[in-house]
Design an enzyme around this catalytic site. Structure first.
Site, short mmCIF file in Angstrom:
data_model
loop_
_atom_site.label_atom_id
_atom_site.label_comp_id
_atom_site.label_asym_id
_atom_site.label_seq_id
_atom_site.Cartn_x
_atom_site.Cartn_y
_atom_site.Cartn_z
N ARG A 17 0.83 -1.21 0.00
CA ARG A 17 0.00 0.00 0.00
C ARG A 17 0.86 1.26 0.00
O ARG A 17 0.88 2.01 -0.96
CB ARG A 17 -0.96 -0.04 1.20
CG ARG A 17 -2.06 0.99 1.19
CD ARG A 17 -1.65 2.37 1.62
NE ARG A 17 -1.04 2.39 2.96
CZ ARG A 17 -0.43 3.48 3.45
NH1 ARG A 17 -0.33 4.59 2.76
NH2 ARG A 17 0.13 3.43 4.66
N ASP A 18 1.63 1.47 1.06
CA ASP A 18 2.41 2.71 1.17
C ASP A 18 3.48 2.73 0.07
O ASP A 18 3.81 3.80 -0.46
CB ASP A 18 3.08 2.77 2.56
CG ASP A 18 3.37 4.19 3.03
OD1 ASP A 18 3.38 5.10 2.19
OD2 ASP A 18 3.60 4.38 4.23
N CYS A 242 4.65 9.18 0.28
CA CYS A 242 3.29 9.67 0.12
C CYS A 242 3.26 10.72 -0.98
O CYS A 242 4.01 11.70 -0.92
CB CYS A 242 2.78 10.27 1.44
SG CYS A 242 1.13 10.96 1.28
P1 HMG Z 1 -12.63 14.87 -2.50
O1 HMG Z 1 -12.30 15.24 -3.92
O2 HMG Z 1 -12.79 15.98 -1.51
O3 HMG Z 1 -13.91 13.89 -2.42
O4 HMG Z 1 -11.50 13.88 -1.99
P2 HMG Z 1 -15.45 14.10 -2.63
O5 HMG Z 1 -16.15 13.44 -1.50
O6 HMG Z 1 -15.76 15.56 -2.92
O7 HMG Z 1 -15.73 13.27 -3.97
C1 HMG Z 1 -15.18 13.64 -5.24
C2 HMG Z 1 -15.25 12.43 -6.18
O8 HMG Z 1 -14.45 11.37 -5.68
C3 HMG Z 1 -16.67 11.86 -6.31
O9 HMG Z 1 -16.79 11.35 -7.62
C4 HMG Z 1 -16.66 10.72 -5.33
O10 HMG Z 1 -17.58 9.71 -5.65
C5 HMG Z 1 -15.23 10.20 -5.50
P3 HMG Z 1 -17.68 12.08 -8.75
O11 HMG Z 1 -19.04 12.18 -8.14
O12 HMG Z 1 -17.04 13.42 -8.93
O13 HMG Z 1 -17.54 11.17 -9.92
N1 HMG Z 1 -14.80 9.49 -4.29
C6 HMG Z 1 -14.35 8.22 -4.25
N2 HMG Z 1 -14.17 7.32 -5.22
C7 HMG Z 1 -13.73 6.11 -4.85
N3 HMG Z 1 -13.43 5.78 -3.56
C8 HMG Z 1 -13.60 6.67 -2.57
C9 HMG Z 1 -14.06 7.95 -2.92
N4 HMG Z 1 -14.35 9.05 -2.18
C10 HMG Z 1 -14.79 9.97 -3.02
N5 HMG Z 1 -13.31 6.33 -1.32
C11 HMG Z 1 -10.84 12.02 -0.66
C12 HMG Z 1 -11.52 13.38 -0.67
C13 HMG Z 1 -10.63 11.64 0.80
C14 HMG Z 1 -11.75 11.00 -1.34
C15 HMG Z 1 -9.49 12.11 -1.43
O14 HMG Z 1 -8.76 13.19 -0.94
C16 HMG Z 1 -8.64 10.87 -1.30
O15 HMG Z 1 -9.03 9.80 -1.78
N6 HMG Z 1 -7.44 10.97 -0.70
C17 HMG Z 1 -6.57 9.83 -0.48
C18 HMG Z 1 -5.14 10.28 -0.35
C19 HMG Z 1 -4.27 9.11 -0.02
O16 HMG Z 1 -4.64 7.94 -0.18
N7 HMG Z 1 -3.03 9.41 0.43
C20 HMG Z 1 -2.07 8.41 0.76
C21 HMG Z 1 -2.42 7.62 1.99
S1 HMG Z 1 -2.01 8.44 3.50
C22 HMG Z 1 -0.34 8.03 3.74
O17 HMG Z 1 0.31 7.52 2.87
C23 HMG Z 1 0.25 8.27 5.10
C24 HMG Z 1 0.45 6.98 5.90
O18 HMG Z 1 1.30 6.06 5.25
C25 HMG Z 1 1.06 7.32 7.27
C26 HMG Z 1 2.30 8.21 7.15
O19 HMG Z 1 3.26 7.82 6.52
O20 HMG Z 1 2.21 9.31 7.67
C27 HMG Z 1 -0.90 6.28 6.16
MG MG Z 2 3.49 6.16 5.29
#
Ligand code: HMG
Ligand code: MG
Length: 311
Positions: A17-18, A242
């Site tokens: 995943r990460d 990320c």
């Molecule tokens: P948004 O654009 O504000 O979402 O994103 P929204 O609710 O306004 O929806 C916009 C569109 O996205 C819509 O589609 C939704 O249906 C769709 P449309 O109607 O326009 O066709 N949508 C989705 N589609 C599929 N699956 C979903 C989903 N949600 C909405 N779940 C949102 C907000 C949270 C969705 C977006 O910002 C996002 O997906 N972000 C993910 C970012 C991410 O994954 N980052 C990496 C992971 S975190 C990390 O790596 C850190 C970690 O390792 C720890 C560390 O190292 O610190 C964990």
């Molecule tokens: Mg991480």
């Protein structure tokens, strides 16, 4: 052995995943499945599989359904997936996911860039997610990013982290992973942060998640183990980063953590040499060089850490 150290550490393998969320060229679904199946045969207790996030935001993991459905689910191994909102958990439930992770940050700016929400908004967004998870008897882990520094805001204080720990604890997360997303921490700061976090939940519910940008991850992990942490996130071969944290390098390599722990007589249940094979597999597929010194030792010359461990 230092009596304060745990006898057993649970490793949470986050490479699929990460790691793969950060690859520039798309990784084929069957390669991801093969990679996770190899990890499943290494004795890891927990393997994070993928994320049910917006494919617009993380196109690398747009095949979450296919990957989750395609992997072998080995008895006794947990296969959690990241979920940012109700839509994410609905997708996860539809393909049989049993455990999810919600994710927020100790930095407002990072959270906005990563999930388009303030910290408070993200917690509100998680409430219905956790409710649905409880109805389906799914466990929920919580992640906090930027616990030692933010690419946008700079240093983050222990008090900022502790407040978010309390929020995730109130939400009902069974475990809270403290993420040094950009790998800027050093042991004394890691210790201070952990001490503050542990005042807001019990230490056995905290996990550490260090990226290794400045090669401090192992030292930070050891400092946290000495305070009683016994869950460590890591990524085979140091995959990771990320996309919304510029400068975020890979996670600490799982093989480096396993070598250190087994060498200190701390059990993980992981087969060190099989783990290295899984790393070799994904590196060959990605045409990538490992960031782990251990991983760069030719297979025939690799030695299990136990070989050098004296009682
Ligand atoms: P948004 O654009 O504000 O979402 O994103 P929204 O609710 O306004 O929806 C916009 C569109 O996205 C819509 O589609 C939704 O249906 C769709 P449309 O109607 O326009 O066709 N949508 C989705 N589609 C599929 N699956 C979903 C989903 N949600 C909405 N779940 C949102 C907000 C949270 C969705 C977006 O910002 C996002 O997906 N972000 C993910 C970012 C991410 O994954 N980052 C990496 C992971 S975190 C990390 O790596 C850190 C970690 O390792 C720890 C560390 O190292 O610190 C964990
Ligand atoms: Mg991480």
């Amino acid at each position: 052995m230092n009596s304060a150290l745990p006898k057993h550490v649970k490793l949470v393998e986050v490479g699929a995943r990460d790691g793969l969320q950060n690859e520039k060229t798309p990784v084929a679904t069957d390669v991801k499945i093969d990679f996770i199946n190899r990890l499943s045969r290494c004795g890891l207790a927990t393997i994070e599989v993928t994320s049910f996030v917006s494919p617009e935001w993380i196109p690398q993991l747009a095949d979450a359904e296919e990957v989750y459905a395609g992997i072998d689910k080995v008895e006794g191994v947990a296969y959690p997936c990241l979920v940012p909102n109700v839509k994410g958990i609905e997708r996860a439930i539809a393909c049989g996911v049993r455990e999810i992770s919600v994710f927020t940050a100790a930095s407002e700016t990072f959270n906005r860039k990563n999930i388009n929400a303030s910290i408070a908004e993200s917690i509100e967004r998680f409430k219905p997610v956790v409710k649905i998870a409880a109805e389906h008897k799914m466990r929920v882990r919580g992640y906090i990013s930027c616990v030692l520094g933010c690419p946008y805001e700079g240093p983050i204080t222990p008090a900022q982290v502790a407040d978010v720990v309390a929020m995730l604890d109130d939400l009902g997360c069974y475990e809270i992973s403290l993420g040094d997303t950009i790998g800027v921490g050093t042991p004394a700061r890691a210790r201070n942060m952990l001490e503050a976090a542990a005042k807001r939940t019990s230490i056995d519910r905290l996990a550490v998640h260090f990226h290794n940008t400045y090669s401090q991850a192992l030292a930070n992990i050891l400092a946290c183990l000495e305070l009683g942490v016994s869950t460590v996130d890591a990524s085979v071969s140091g995959l990771g980063g990320c996309p919304y944290a510029k400068g975020s390098a890979g996670n600490v390599a799982t093989e480096d953590v396993v070598y250190m722990l087994h060498g200190m007589g701390i059990e993980t249940g992981v087969d060190f040499l099989k783990l290295l094979d899984a790393g070799d597999f994904i590196n060959a597929k990605l045409n990538r060089t490992t960031t782990s010194r251990i991983g760069s030792i030719p297979p025939a010359n690799r030695q299990r850490p136990e070989r050098f461990h004296t009682a």
